[in-house]
Design an enzyme around this catalytic site. Structure first.
Site, short mmCIF file in Angstrom:
data_model
loop_
_atom_site.label_atom_id
_atom_site.label_comp_id
_atom_site.label_asym_id
_atom_site.label_seq_id
_atom_site.Cartn_x
_atom_site.Cartn_y
_atom_site.Cartn_z
N SER A 90 0.83 -1.19 0.00
CA SER A 90 0.00 0.00 0.00
C SER A 90 0.87 1.25 0.00
O SER A 90 2.08 1.18 0.22
CB SER A 90 -0.90 0.01 1.23
OG SER A 90 -0.13 0.34 2.38
N LYS A 91 0.22 2.37 -0.23
CA LYS A 91 0.89 3.66 -0.22
C LYS A 91 1.61 3.86 1.11
O LYS A 91 2.69 4.40 1.18
CB LYS A 91 -0.16 4.74 -0.44
CG LYS A 91 0.35 6.14 -0.36
CD LYS A 91 -0.77 7.14 -0.34
CE LYS A 91 -0.93 7.86 0.97
NZ LYS A 91 0.22 8.17 1.73
N ARG A 92 0.97 3.38 2.17
CA ARG A 92 1.53 3.57 3.51
C ARG A 92 2.85 2.83 3.71
O ARG A 92 3.72 3.29 4.44
CB ARG A 92 0.52 3.14 4.57
CG ARG A 92 0.04 4.33 5.35
CD ARG A 92 -1.26 4.14 6.03
NE ARG A 92 -2.22 5.07 5.49
CZ ARG A 92 -3.29 4.75 4.82
NH1 ARG A 92 -3.56 3.50 4.59
NH2 ARG A 92 -4.10 5.67 4.36
#
Ligand code: GLU
Length: 508
Positions: free
Chosen positions: A261-263
């Site tokens: 994910s982006k995170r």
């Protein structure tokens, strides 16, 4: 294969394109080019609520940067256009009506409140053959009632009519045959009168058919939609031209479990987007591979191996080689761990493989920003000497600044170890030798200086490292005579003098 291979990359412009989407596009490209086929960009922007300005431009710019050219796209056009779904509304309406006329779909008038009520009443409610006659739709209402509702401009949706108890098989080039029973599917909404737009499923299938797509290559997250797509093909009577499916494995977190994910990028400090993106609403900046200093060829090579393997030890592939080697048989079914360190390694390899002049051209702006005047030729030679020490162009400065500015401070540890009581005198002698030297080539310098050290019984390591310290300011760098040749005689001597002046002589 008798039909010309045609594949499409069909992103929704809902934000910056995730790096996993870039991999999907790349596999489409490789497969198309392997078969002299067409690679198409279709923008799936029917969900106006999720539309983000700039996202389509971002997608186009990503592929321009990577050098993966579309044969047909909104920008380039083509004979199957328009390539933006928002410009194809009339086409979809026609096909929705075709399904209604054939009795393969029906009109439903249930309001969101009514649906909510049913969900509460009926456990595990699903809008399907078991419930549809208890709902308000053209199957449960009389013809007259339906017509009256339409005439009064009530909002409605069109739902696909899934017949229960039928096996649906998705023939997937990576996963093999996947069969499910139609009873588990619900009567999905395929059109909404509110915005006069089809939903993703209908637009996707109609376009794949009209654009004569032969292979649908997309992320694993779309596998659950595939049976419905197969059902839609059959409902239209298009089973003979149904594309082959290939659902690519997920990209997993670097730790190996869960979707990337982006995170994860923020957490571990690497980009998960191809280009930098500024969120138009919040102004938040998301880092990109391009801005982080990746070469497009390295990104392509890295992504190609995330979910596909050549079956050999080879890791470095040109785009041409990838086109030749790619196959679905060698795509994995299970997720591919996103190994960010490997991306750096690939970039390092591509920096090494790229001609020095080209790397120098990328380094010039860095120097310019620092107000360092240097000729392209000089920079090219510097790059040649230090590029094996870096993974990114921006790291070149740290490894080469002494080629552009003389050191003013000297690494303490090296001074302590190498700058002895006798060093200043030795360096003065060395200056005398260099001044007299006519042939300043690396070979000649080495020959003369080695002889001088030997003849005088000097400590080789101390003399050479003190020399290096004077030129570089610390104990690192390429071969010393490569440095002196590039700096030139005058600069070499001037740096030796400066070091003698600056570095305090230790007491014996
Ligand atoms: N619009 C879908 C997406 O955003 C396309 C999925 C497909 O390729 O069918 O990924």
């Amino acid at each position: 294969m008798d039909k010309k291979v045609r594949v499409r990359f069909a992103p929704s412009p809902t934000g910056p394109l995730h790096i996993g989407g870039v991999r999907t596009a790349l596999y489409n490209y490789l497969f198309a080019k392997q078969h002299q086929g067409d690679f198409i960009l279709r923008i799936e922007d029917t969900d106006s609520q999720r539309f983000v300005p700039g996202a389509e431009e971002y997608i186009q710019e990503t592929f321009d940067w990577l050098g993966l050219e579309f044969d047909e796209s909104p920008k380039k056009g083509g004979q199957y256009g328009p390539y933006r779904q928002s410009e194809r509304k009339d086409i979809y309406r026609q096909y929705v009506w075709q399904l209604l006329e054939k009795g393969k779909a029906y009109i439903a008038f249930d309001t969101p409140e009514e649906l909510e009520k049913k969900r509460k009443e009926i456990p595990n409610f699903q809008y399907d053959a078991s419930t549809r006659n208890r709902m308000r739709n053209s199957l449960s209402l009389s013809k007259e009632e339906t017509q009256a509702l339409l005439d009064s401009h009530s909002q409605y949706v069109v739902r696909i009519k899934i017949e229960p108890g039928i096996d649906i098989t998705v023939d997937d080039l990576i996963r093999g045959k996947v069969t499910i029973n139609s009873s588990v599917l619900d009567d999905k909404v395929i059109y909404k009168s509110a915005d006069e737009l089809p939903t993703y499923h209908l637009a996707n299938v109609v376009d794949d058919h009209l654009m004569q797509i032969t292979h649908v290559i997309r992320g694993e997250e779309w596998l659950p939609s595939a049976p419905l797509h197969v059902w839609l093909y059959k409902s239209f009577g298009w089973e003979d031209s149904m594309p082959q499916f290939a659902h690519l494995p997920l990209l997993l977190k670097p730790e190996g479990s869960g979707k990337l994910s982006k995170r994860d990028g923020d957490r571990l400090g690497f980009p998960v987007f191809p280009l930098q993106w500024k969120d138009p609403k919040t102004g938040e900046i998301f880092s990109g591979y391009r801005e982080s200093g990746y070469l497009p060829e390295a990104v392509i090579n890295f992504l190609a191996l995330l979910g596909w393997n050549p079956g050999t030890e080879q890791e470095i592939f040109s785009l041409e080689e990838l086109i030749g080697a790619f196959s679905f048989e060698r795509c994995s079914k299970s997720g591919a761990r996103f190994d960010y360190e490997k991306a750096r390694w690939f970039n390092h390899k591509y920096i090494l493989a790229t001609p020095d002049e080209k790397i120098a051209a990328m380094f010039m702006p860095v120097l310019k920003e620092k107000n360092i005047p240097a000729s392209r030729d000089y920079v090219t030679r510097v790059v040649g000497l230090v590029k094996d020490r870096v993974s990114f162009v921006k790291e070149l400065w740290d490894q080469s600044s002494y080629f552009f500015v003389a050191p003013t401070v000297y690494d303490e540890k090296t001074v302590r170890k190498r700058w002895k009581a006798e060093t200043p005198d030795q360096m003065r002698e060395l200056i005398g030798i260099l001044e007299k030297m006519d042939d300043f080539s690396a070979e000649n310098q080495e020959k003369v200086i080695m002889k001088w050290i030997q003849d005088n019984g000097y400590h080789l390591g101390n003399v050479m490292n003190a020399f290096r310290l004077a030129l570089v300011g610390e104990g690192k760098g390429p071969h010393i005579f490569d440095i002196t040749v590039l700096l030139g005689k005058e600069e070499t001597i001037s740096r030796l003098k400066k070091a003698i002046e600056t570095i305090p002589t230790p007491h014996v």
